[in-house]
Design an enzyme around this catalytic site. Structure first.
Site, PDB file in Angstrom:
ATOM      1  N   LEU A 136       0.865  -1.179   0.000  1.00 29.77           N
ATOM      2  CA  LEU A 136       0.000   0.000   0.000  1.00 29.77           C
ATOM      3  C   LEU A 136       0.900   1.227   0.000  1.00 29.77           C
ATOM      4  O   LEU A 136       1.586   1.513   0.978  1.00 29.77           O
ATOM      5  CB  LEU A 136      -0.914  -0.029   1.228  1.00 29.77           C
ATOM      6  CG  LEU A 136      -1.760  -1.305   1.365  1.00 29.77           C
ATOM      7  CD1 LEU A 136      -2.521  -1.303   2.687  1.00 29.77           C
ATOM      8  CD2 LEU A 136      -2.717  -1.462   0.188  1.00 29.77           C
ATOM      9  N   GLY A 172       0.083   4.616  -0.979  1.00 32.66           N
ATOM     10  CA  GLY A 172      -0.667   5.829  -1.283  1.00 32.66           C
ATOM     11  C   GLY A 172      -0.346   7.016  -0.409  1.00 32.66           C
ATOM     12  O   GLY A 172      -0.809   8.129  -0.659  1.00 32.66           O
ATOM     13  N   LYS A 229       5.880   8.601   0.977  1.00 31.35           N
ATOM     14  CA  LYS A 229       6.574   8.169   2.190  1.00 31.35           C
ATOM     15  C   LYS A 229       7.535   7.023   1.899  1.00 31.35           C
ATOM     16  O   LYS A 229       8.580   6.887   2.549  1.00 31.35           O
ATOM     17  CB  LYS A 229       5.550   7.730   3.245  1.00 31.35           C
ATOM     18  CG  LYS A 229       6.174   7.389   4.584  1.00 31.35           C
ATOM     19  CD  LYS A 229       5.122   7.039   5.609  1.00 31.35           C
ATOM     20  CE  LYS A 229       5.766   6.720   6.958  1.00 31.35           C
ATOM     21  NZ  LYS A 229       4.759   6.353   7.973  1.00 31.35           N
ATOM     22  N   GLN A 283      -5.230   3.780  -6.723  1.00 34.86           N
ATOM     23  CA  GLN A 283      -6.506   3.716  -6.031  1.00 34.86           C
ATOM     24  C   GLN A 283      -7.371   4.885  -6.487  1.00 34.86           C
ATOM     25  O   GLN A 283      -6.907   5.789  -7.188  1.00 34.86           O
ATOM     26  CB  GLN A 283      -6.313   3.718  -4.516  1.00 34.86           C
ATOM     27  CG  GLN A 283      -5.723   4.973  -3.929  1.00 34.86           C
ATOM     28  CD  GLN A 283      -5.483   4.845  -2.427  1.00 34.86           C
ATOM     29  OE1 GLN A 283      -4.353   4.929  -1.977  1.00 34.86           O
ATOM     30  NE2 GLN A 283      -6.529   4.664  -1.654  1.00 34.86           N
ATOM     31  N   ASN A 325       1.214  -2.600   4.592  1.00 35.13           N
ATOM     32  CA  ASN A 325       1.645  -1.206   4.480  1.00 35.13           C
ATOM     33  C   ASN A 325       3.127  -1.173   4.138  1.00 35.13           C
ATOM     34  O   ASN A 325       3.924  -1.896   4.734  1.00 35.13           O
ATOM     35  CB  ASN A 325       1.408  -0.457   5.799  1.00 35.13           C
ATOM     36  CG  ASN A 325      -0.048  -0.421   6.184  1.00 35.13           C
ATOM     37  OD1 ASN A 325      -0.935  -0.494   5.338  1.00 35.13           O
ATOM     38  ND2 ASN A 325      -0.317  -0.315   7.479  1.00 35.13           N
ATOM     39  N   ASP A 359       5.267   0.923   4.927  1.00 32.72           N
ATOM     40  CA  ASP A 359       6.104   1.414   6.034  1.00 32.72           C
ATOM     41  C   ASP A 359       6.196   0.424   7.190  1.00 32.72           C
ATOM     42  O   ASP A 359       6.792   0.729   8.221  1.00 32.72           O
ATOM     43  CB  ASP A 359       5.619   2.774   6.536  1.00 32.72           C
ATOM     44  CG  ASP A 359       4.215   2.741   7.136  1.00 32.72           C
ATOM     45  OD1 ASP A 359       3.623   1.648   7.231  1.00 32.72           O
ATOM     46  OD2 ASP A 359       3.710   3.817   7.509  1.00 32.72           O
ATOM     47  N   ASN A 408      -2.467  -5.424   9.855  1.00 30.65           N
ATOM     48  CA  ASN A 408      -2.724  -5.071   8.450  1.00 30.65           C
ATOM     49  C   ASN A 408      -1.791  -5.813   7.489  1.00 30.65           C
ATOM     50  O   ASN A 408      -1.563  -5.366   6.369  1.00 30.65           O
ATOM     51  CB  ASN A 408      -2.643  -3.568   8.199  1.00 30.65           C
ATOM     52  CG  ASN A 408      -3.709  -3.102   7.210  1.00 30.65           C
ATOM     53  OD1 ASN A 408      -4.839  -3.587   7.229  1.00 30.65           O
ATOM     54  ND2 ASN A 408      -3.355  -2.168   6.335  1.00 30.65           N
ATOM     55  N   LYS A 432       6.104   5.205  11.700  1.00 33.94           N
ATOM     56  CA  LYS A 432       5.147   6.299  11.554  1.00 33.94           C
ATOM     57  C   LYS A 432       5.738   7.638  11.979  1.00 33.94           C
ATOM     58  O   LYS A 432       5.255   8.688  11.562  1.00 33.94           O
ATOM     59  CB  LYS A 432       3.896   6.017  12.397  1.00 33.94           C
ATOM     60  CG  LYS A 432       3.198   4.707  12.081  1.00 33.94           C
ATOM     61  CD  LYS A 432       2.616   4.696  10.688  1.00 33.94           C
ATOM     62  CE  LYS A 432       1.827   3.415  10.413  1.00 33.94           C
ATOM     63  NZ  LYS A 432       1.344   3.348   9.006  1.00 33.94           N
TER      64      LYS A 432
END
Length: 544
Positions: A136, A138, A150, A213, A274, A276, A353, A419
């Site tokens: 992911l 985005g 990121k 997306q 994710n 990250d 996730n 994060k």
């Protein structure tokens, strides 16, 4: 007239009413008119794509108007079977179980060590060739003071999140002589910059695909109408649009045509995570469990969960609801039960996730319009002060729509998100070693968990963070670090036990603390505290 206020007032009344229906129809009609105006501004080469996006948004808006109150009946929520998730992982590998448990093959949540105990088949390469890795991608790096995606932030030895991901998959393909591709789900915010950087991987042994997306219009909180007037999303219109959460992956993946192409190539599962989360690497034992289930019945959806700590109390938890697994987020919980939801003793696991999903099931459910995900209403205030809302969905919420879903309670090491710069300090330190794009806890670390690090506001932006560390400290023996104020770390600093630092100016260097006008407090054993104070006094005398 504010339709939003009238609608909210009407929907707060119990039971359907003619007034509620009139207001709802008026709002839907007004929305359709505005969306048609926006679609009319789309250039011919963007018309089909824009139409798909706005149709998806229209469906989401319709559901938003239909739904009211909490999306779950709290009385129906049950914890998954106690013995299948009451597992504690210890040690550097995270695989030593403190409490042996008996689990059934039919348990909705299985402990990872049971999955691993099955071992790997001789034909693991053929199993790997059925897999696609999806990241992911985005999100922007704005929360860490960076421009652009990121995934392009440097996190370890000048390697970015994307570099490490490519290295991991390339290592798999070279080791097992396989063809595991990487798919990036970009957003309109990250697509252009990501595609430019992908050229550097043209000679790597990884096929890389991308798809975008959806792009949805933000809604004025008062009028419940889109603030966008045309399809452009540059200049003044930048704030008019948003990517609608990672739950959009199912529709966007399907609409891109990539889903059908991968199925045509013989791929069967995607591993979604994710970008990250540096702990989210391909796990051969989980993949083997999917492809060769012990009971002969394949899972369509697997969610990796891990044990909660006090820092995870707000994370979504996997529950048993009407005899199926269901992800429950804190936003869905009635206010009277929020404290119960946050209880570590009652809900012991949370969603990482990291998801494994059957491609054929995505195709089947998408074509039947049968993927059900709760709507997340995300309020925002734009730079000009306008209050808007975003309607979003989360990829894990779809678990209840799939057949034979399963949760696997994995070691904490598979959840290593970055994060903040506090997280960045951990992964850049000697707590971890880097091999083929994967981070593993150093064998020299005597504790099973990572330190709790809280860097102050002076460290929020990556550029400021890097300026305040001449070199990354030795953190092998650190338990807890809190830093506030104007603090700079010199070379060869070693942080141990539990430290708190804050002052007008403090400079830490060479295994001790060089201080001018300090306010330095320590949460240390008395002997260690007195030793450090003695070092400070000697150093200060040397500076005078």
């Amino acid at each position: 007239m504010s339709f939003a206020k009238d609608f909210s007032k009407a929907m707060s009344q119990s039971g359907p009413s003619q007034f509620q229906e009139v207001i709802r129809q008026e709002l839907e009609y007004s929305m359709k008119v505005e969306l048609d105006k926006i679609l009319a501004t789309a250039p011919s080469n963007e018309l089909e794509h824009t139409k798909n996006d706005l149709e998806g948004f229209k469906k989401l808006f319709h559901r938003f108007l239909q739904e009211k109150g909490p999306s779950v009946d709290w009385g129906k929520i049950q914890r998954p079977p106690e013995d299948s998730c009451n597992v504690n992982f210890q040690g550097n590998s995270g695989l030593t179980c403190l409490k042996q448990t008996q689990t059934s093959e039919n348990d909705l949540i299985q402990p990872y060590e049971k999955i691993k105990a099955r071992g790997l088949p001789d034909n693991i390469a053929s199993v790997l060739n059925k897999l696609v890795v999806v990241k992911l991608n985005g999100g922007l790096g704005t929360s860490m003071g960076c421009k652009g995606p990121k995934s392009l932030i440097g996190v370890r030895n000048e390697n970015t999140f994307l570099d490490l991901t490519v290295q991991q998959i390339e290592h798999l393909n070279k080791t097992y002589n396989t063809d595991v591709p990487l798919v990036l789900m970009n957003s309109f915010n990250t697509d252009e910059d990501t595609k430019k950087i992908l050229q550097k991987y043209s000679h790597s042994r990884v096929k890389i695909y991308t798809f975008n997306q959806s792009r949805y219009p933000r809604i004025n909180k008062e009028t419940l109408l889109p603030i966008a007037k045309d399809v452009s999303y540059s200049g003044e219109n930048t704030e008019c649009w948003y990517p609608p959460g990672h739950g959009d992956i199912y529709a966007s993946f399907y609409n891109s045509g990539l889903l059908d192409n991968l199925i045509g190539e013989g791929k069967e599962y995607i591993f979604v995570s994710n970008i990250d989360n540096l702990g989210a690497t391909v796990d051969l034992y989980i993949l083997n469990h999917l492809m060769n289930p012990p009971n002969g019945k394949r899972c369509e959806f697997v969610m990796e969960v891990t044990n909660k700590t006090r820092a995870d109390v707000k994370g979504g938890t996997l529950t048993q609801y009407e005899n199926k697994l269901r992800l429950v987020e804190i936003a869905q919980v009635p206010k009277a039960h929020v404290d119960e939801f946050k209880s570590v003793s009652k809900f012991k696991i949370f969603n990482t996730n990291n998801l494994w999903i059957a491609l054929s099931a995505i195709k089947r459910l998408q074509e039947k319009n049968a993927i059900d995900m709760e709507i997340i209403v995300n309020p925002k205030t734009l730079d000009g002060g306008l209050n808007v809302i975003q309607l979003e969905t989360a990829v894990g919420a779809a678990i209840k729509s799939f057949e034979n879903s399963l949760g696997i309670n994995v070691p904490r090491s598979r959840f290593l998100p970055v994060k903040t710069t506090s997280d960045l300090l951990l992964v850049m330190s000697n707590l971890y070693s880097l091999n083929a794009g994967s981070l593993t806890m150093s064998e020299k670390r005597e504790f099973p968990t990572v330190p709790l690090v809280k860097l102050g506001s002076s460290f929020t932006k990556v550029q400021d963070y890097l300026r305040r560390f001449e070199s990354i400290p030795d953190m092998l023996e650190l338990d807890h670090l809190t830093v506030s104020g104007d603090v700079t770390f010199g070379k060869n600093v070693s942080l141990k036990v539990s430290l708190q630092a804050g002052c007008s100016c403090i400079y830490m260097t060479n295994l001790c603390y060089s201080v001018r006008k300090p306010i330095l407090s320590h949460q240390l054993p008395l002997e260690a505290f007195l030793r450090i104070k003695k070092q400070q006094k000697s150093l200060q005398q040397g500076l005078q």
